[in-house]
Design an enzyme around this catalytic site. Structure first.
Site, PDB file in Angstrom:
ATOM      1  CD  GLN C 123      -2.107  -4.087  -4.473  1.00  0.00           C
ATOM      2  OE1 GLN C 123      -1.190  -3.828  -4.687  1.00  0.00           O
ATOM      3  NE2 GLN C 123      -2.838  -4.965  -3.599  1.00  0.00           N
ATOM      4  N   GLY C 124      -5.871  -0.379  -6.008  1.00  0.00           N
ATOM      5  CA  GLY C 124      -6.551   0.292  -5.357  1.00  0.00           C
ATOM      6  C   GLY C 124      -7.244  -0.288  -4.056  1.00  0.00           C
ATOM      7  CE1 TYR C 125      -6.820  -5.021  -4.355  1.00  0.00           C
ATOM      8  CE2 TYR C 125      -5.619  -6.087  -2.457  1.00  0.00           C
ATOM      9  CZ  TYR C 125      -6.301  -6.000  -3.819  1.00  0.00           C
ATOM     10  OH  TYR C 125      -6.439  -7.219  -4.151  1.00  0.00           O
ATOM     11  CB  SER C 126      -4.523   1.460   1.307  1.00  0.00           C
ATOM     12  OG  SER C 126      -3.818   0.419   1.512  1.00  0.00           O
ATOM     13  CB  SER C 158       3.026   1.831  -5.129  1.00  0.00           C
ATOM     14  OG  SER C 158       2.695   0.880  -4.911  1.00  0.00           O
ATOM     15  CD  GLU C 241       1.605  -7.297  -2.409  1.00  0.00           C
ATOM     16  OE1 GLU C 241       0.352  -7.422  -2.491  1.00  0.00           O
ATOM     17  OE2 GLU C 241       2.146  -6.293  -2.292  1.00  0.00           O
ATOM     18  CG  ASN C 363       6.646  -5.268  10.549  1.00  0.00           C
ATOM     19  OD1 ASN C 363       6.467  -5.497   9.367  1.00  0.00           O
ATOM     20  ND2 ASN C 363       7.965  -5.348  11.032  1.00  0.00           N
TER      21      ASN C 363
END
Lengths: 360, 386, 386, 360
Positions: C123-126, C158, C241, C363
């Protein structure tokens, strides 16, 4: 209609909510009960059990109830919790109903359940296994902190006899029974000391026998209703807070826009939904899992309610701790629900005992 | 122990008795509206004997007691079960401010009444719509000849019902905002323009009040500092609140703590491992508060405002609120039943301590203050959210 | 139990054995970089037998399993000690998104590889400077003929070291800000323009990676939706998710919890009353997570996004972090010493779970989201503080 | 010069701080120790004890120390904590020094204290009251988790003999003593398993006798140094976080300007100053109060350090849990300090025992 409820549940929720919030009336309802000093509102109970017909929400249809089970009771208790309505539903429609339905004889059921469902009688449950002694066919003993004991028409009692646990019903208006209302921190739910003074067993209609373990399971399962009351009260505290936060300004901004305030509300929401999940899980649990699920619901919901009610006061600033503002009534109920039927600490111990198989 | 403390010890033993017995351990937070007449008498007795203002400099009528002596003084007072003092706002908050910023004439006018225990003070800071935002003062003061005329409303004014005077922050310059244009006025409460209404609290008691000002008046000489100095003086007073006045409070806390320990021993809660851990933690908090106060006061003694001073309000307030919850849990299943007698106070402690984390600056405001002043973090953007 | 679940139970008993034994209970968070080859083989074995995508609709090659069946499926997998799946990003996050938003051609191209367990996704998000602010995407995509050309950097990716493909959010329209102008691209990792560097974590393991894009390419048909749809699709994926993928996770949590209980029984920590209370609380949390997931999933089944769904990330992350601390305290004085064998995992749990409350939205960000979306509270002012 | 310190303390603080932060070097110091696998930096210890002369900071001047007592040791430990410098100061200059100074014979003191002060020898303390057995004048037993045991030149041991507690010193390089470094979660402070295999008592120089209670008091009082290490480490974690928060921007603002972030830092500050007060109170406590004050300092400071180090990681976001960023070293030390010499839970129990007079 949100899982796990059905349309039937939604209908009763709507009916009870409208009625209960009208009773609550921005806090005037609890204040009126406080002023009365009785910790109990007879008219409200007559309306809820009579006109609305909610006393028998969990009583099977064959006995004149709505047959909506634990989930139906959860709906009613959530709304009663959100209004702090001082009625003995949890006693008559809750634990007494369950003892009768699950442990009662056929004749016991048919004698009492229809009358509970119709609101004709209003029993509370008095646990006397260790408190009562029997001598020559008469029963004596004292039980303290009986919820709504001063509102009861009958007492459903349990007592030890001949190595068995007997279950019986006795009318409250008996010269050998003394009911004394106690002074409580929470002014909107009465507690009473009930003294049995050589009560003749002839006055007790035996409606069943059981054993300690089975009875304890039923008592523990009645915590589901208490947990639902916590969920309803906590939701109301959060609602009141969100409404206040949207109106009140400080430093030229609504306080609802301050991040620390928002995060605190988010934490209240998390605790609330945690309590809700635990409560609903218990309500739909299979019979084998229900006792454990109910123990969990009780501690999680009682902890959440106490936290949320305390946070609500804090997030209101000065007005939060005045008598005039209704939050303190919720806070006191939340505190009471932490200790009624055993503290949360004891609840966690019981859960641990199950996990470890009483290993420790 | 110094001679001063020995003398006070003896004096307490000889004088805190008789009619005063009924005040033993009373008038603590949540209980401050009891027996006002007897407490006035006790204040006067303390004052006559010279036990008010022992920490003030000698030239202002005090005994110039050292920090150690003040600590010991408060410990002795608490050990004898001395009641909550309704003179403490005058003695430990207002008087040090007056000594620091007042004129000689003002000192001569007001210090003796405080010292003699005959004139009690209360604090006119909070306002209904200012909340924790002290710079948002709306109460107005205008000069009319030789007198300031004050209109507006204060709220959460503790002990106003018992007090003779109030010190008031008001906005003297119309159109100013925030910290500017404020005055610090000294006003007699017993006048036509002032109306005091008690606020019934969660605990059913009423030590807080609303104070309404409707063309209330004081002489222009009864302003400390000049026009625009109100903020500075108000803040200085809060500095004193953080300091010496906590010493007496801690003694109250110690007594409450010991009462809880005693109850736990009596009712068996002392055998509950989780209760024991919580009592141990509460005890640690007591010791921490004592040392933090000493650190703050020693710094103040050298004219410094130490960083740890910023944490004292939120620390004691949170500790005290937790103590209230602990008290209930120590009571156990009986906690729901109200009691008379020795442990009757614990319910008041539980309920009233919910206000500790709110009045005098909420825990949220305290965290803002710590972040910005002790840690130097930037202020937040003001104004409407998008 | 339905026939499907019975079959899977039997299949696990017959197939999760032999060479796969060494994976029993492994590859959990903090341990995900172990034995990649064996885990690829396990994915393929699952895929060949038709056990990947059992929850997908039948028309897309799934078994159309009901929610109850999916729960039971995961419980069976965990009971057999099945290892953490390196195919789960493709199976439970990407595939449902592809089914919802992809073209028929895209589905035909990518679903079979996932279903067969032969093609793994990440997953290429951050991004390094976007942190928890997903709208602050800096990675650029420009169209060059029939191909998208991507430049930029992703981080905290990850399992990138094991994956064949990455789905990437990139900014296609220069000058756009926030949620606008984003594209959702499907890219092969094995190409000259992509460089993967593992990030060594607190736990000494490296399941997270940095992924560098230097004129990396994909065909223009490998975009899901259109230019500007990237945000919408990315959010939909996060919705998945929150939903079904938590079921497998909870089984991992249950196994970890049970391992801690077992240790407590063995080493006597089960006799410590405070440990017992904490274990009871952890157990309550497990039950709460299960019911919250069911509520969320039932609502999703009816096409609704329920409010309680917003709490699932922060709840499990915090619960898991606390479980890590509990594990250490159950170990007792020995907690300092690293161990091999059955309980060796508990140190990894303790360390790795510190990242749970950070990756996938800290959080703090979760609380913002809950306040604004579940509770409807206003956004904060943006921009420089005064 | 802030209370309760004097100018002497400020001087050594300045000296140690500069040296220790140079050693720390933005995290390169701890990483080097990790790479070495020894959990100990001999050169650093030689510098601290030799050039800086800090091993004897709490040793009386007559034995060649600086005579700065508990407060002096607090200063050194705070700075070592802030740098995670892997040196056995707490052992040699801490507990061994205290046992010798407070329980040692005159000859024991004059034989060992000057050599500790000068850095010539480096003892660690091995408590063997229940671990050691004596047979025919030789001593056997195993002690695990001895801090810096692999760095020790000598072991100061306590053992039970003839109903008394004997204190003795033995050289580490003895064929009957086996030292085995253990694999630890915290890579920057070594722990060792020490096996005594028929060690001849002739090899043990007895330096005093005492009783269990008195020895336990001294051991408990040595927690003050550990608490100071926690304070120093926690302060550094907060400093690192504040620096990061001022630089890093999100949503177009430095994250230090977000209220929730500020409040979290405020809570870290409160926990830090709480730990500091508890530690300083113990350092200046009168002898009668010192054991209790030290127990309090240990639990309060260890809890605070763990909380603050964990919060620091959280407030850094993703980078916080990478190995490359040094926070994880502090976090691991904080975790270790919670359990070394007994868990905080046990610490609270000991405090409760004192409050209740062992009532429960």
């Amino acid at each position: 209609m949100a899982y796990p409820f059905t349309e039937d549940h939604d209908m009763i929720r709507e009916a009870v909510r409208g009625w209960a919030q009208a009773w609550y009336d921005g806090g005037k309802g609890p204040e009126r009960v406080y002023q009365s000093g009785t910790g109990f509102d007879l008219e409200a109970w007559q309306a809820l059990s009579g006109e609305l017909g909610m006393a028998g929400v969990a009583i099977k249809e064959e006995y004149g109830g709505a047959g909506l089970g634990d989930l139906g009771r959860v709906v009613v208790m959530e709304e009663l919790g959100a209004s702090l309505c001082s009625v003995p539903f949890q006693m008559a429609g809750g634990i007494c109903t369950d003892i009768l339905q699950k442990l009662g004889t056929a004749s016991g059921k048919s004698m009492y359940l229809p009358r509970i469902a119709s609101g004709q009688i209003c029993p509370t449950y008095v646990e006397g296994l260790d408190a009562f002694s029997i001598k020559e066919s008469s029963l004596s003993g004292v039980v303290s902190m009986n919820a709504y004991g001063n509102a009861a028409s009958h007492f459903l009692i349990s007592f030890q006899r001949d190595k068995k646990v007997s279950l019986g019903v006795v009318m409250a208006a008996n010269p050998n029974i003394e009911v004394e209302q106690q002074k409580t921190l929470d002014p909107t739910r009465s507690l009473a000391k009930i003294t049995f003074n050589n009560l003749s067993l002839d006055d007790v209609k035996v409606i069943g026998t059981t054993d300690r373990g089975r009875l304890q399971d039923i008592v523990d399962q009645s915590f589901i209703a208490l947990a639902a009351e916590c969920v309803g009260g906590a939701q109301k505290c959060l609602d009141i807070t969100l409404e206040y936060a949207g109106q009140r300004e400080q430093f030229d901004r609504p306080i609802a826009s301050f991040q620390a305030y928002k995060h605190r509300c988010a934490d209240m929401f998390i605790a609330l939904e945690e309590a809700r999940s635990a409560t609903y899980a218990a309500a739909i649990a299979r019979p084998d899992d229900k006792t454990e699920a109910a123990l969990i619901a009780k501690v999680v919901a009682a902890d959440a309610y106490f936290k949320i009610a305390g946070d609500a006061i804090q997030l209101h600033g000065g007005i939060g701790f005045t008598w005039e503002y209704p939050l303190h009534f919720f806070f006191k109920r939340a505190r009471a629900n932490r200790s009624i039927f055993g503290s949360t600490s004891r609840g966690y111990n019981k859960i641990a005992d199950r996990i470890f198989g009483n290993a420790a | 122990m110094s001679g001063l403390i020995d003398k006070f010890d003896t004096w307490m033993a000889e004088n805190f008795c008789g009619e005063f017995e009924s005040l033993r351990g009373r008038a603590t937070p949540g209980d401050e509206d009891i027996m006002p007449e007897l407490r006035f008498a006790w204040e006067r007795k303390m004052g006559e004997a010279g036990w008010v203002g022992v920490g003030w400099p000698k030239e202002h009528g005090g005994k110039g007691a050292s920090l150690e002596e003040l600590v010991a003084f408060n410990e002795v007072y608490a050990r004898h079960g001395g009641p909550g003092r309704n003179g403490h706002i005058g003695e430990t908050l207002f008087a040090p401010t007056l000594i620091a910023y007042g004129t000689d004439a003002q000192k001569a006018k007001y210090l003796p009444g405080i010292k003699n225990g005959t004139e009690l003070w209360c604090q006119g800071y909070s306002e209904p719509n200012a909340g924790s935002d002290l710079s948002n003062i709306k109460t107005k003061a205008r000069l009319d000849g030789d007198e300031w005329v004050v209109d507006g409303q204060k709220i959460w004014t503790s002990l106003a019902m018992d007090a003779d005077y109030v010190f008031v922050i008001a906005r003297a310059e119309e159109g100013t905002v925030g910290r500017h244009g404020l005055v610090f006025l000294l006003m007699k409460l017993d006048q036509a323009g002032i109306d005091i209404r008690p606020i019934k609290q969660i605990s059913e008691t009423a030590e807080f009040n609303e104070v309404f000002f409707d063309s209330a008046r004081c002489h222009k000489d009864d302003m400390i500092g000049g026009v625009g100095d109100g903020w500075k003086i108000a803040m200085a007073l809060l500095g004193f609140e953080r300091g010496a006045s906590t010493l007496g409070q801690q003694m109250t806390f110690t007594n409450e703590f010991e009462s809880i320990v005693k109850l736990a021993k009596e009712n068996g809660a002392a055998h509950d491992p989780t209760i024991r851990q919580r009592i141990a933690k509460a005890y640690c908090g007591l010791k921490v508060m004592r040392m933090t106060a000493l650190r703050t006061l020693e710094a103040a003694h050298h004219g410094e405002l130490s960083r740890e001073g910023y944490m004292s309000k939120i620390y004691w307030a949170t500790w005290h609120r937790d103590l209230g919850e602990l008290a209930m849990d120590v009571m156990g299943p009986d906690a729901e039943l109200l009691k008379d007698g020795e442990y009757g106070m614990l319910h008041k402690l539980f309920l009233f301590s919910r206000s500790d984390t709110i009045y005098g600056g909420t825990n949220q405001i305290q965290r803002n203050i710590i972040a910005e002043r002790a840690l130097g973090m930037p202020k937040e953007p003001r104004g409407k959210p998008k």
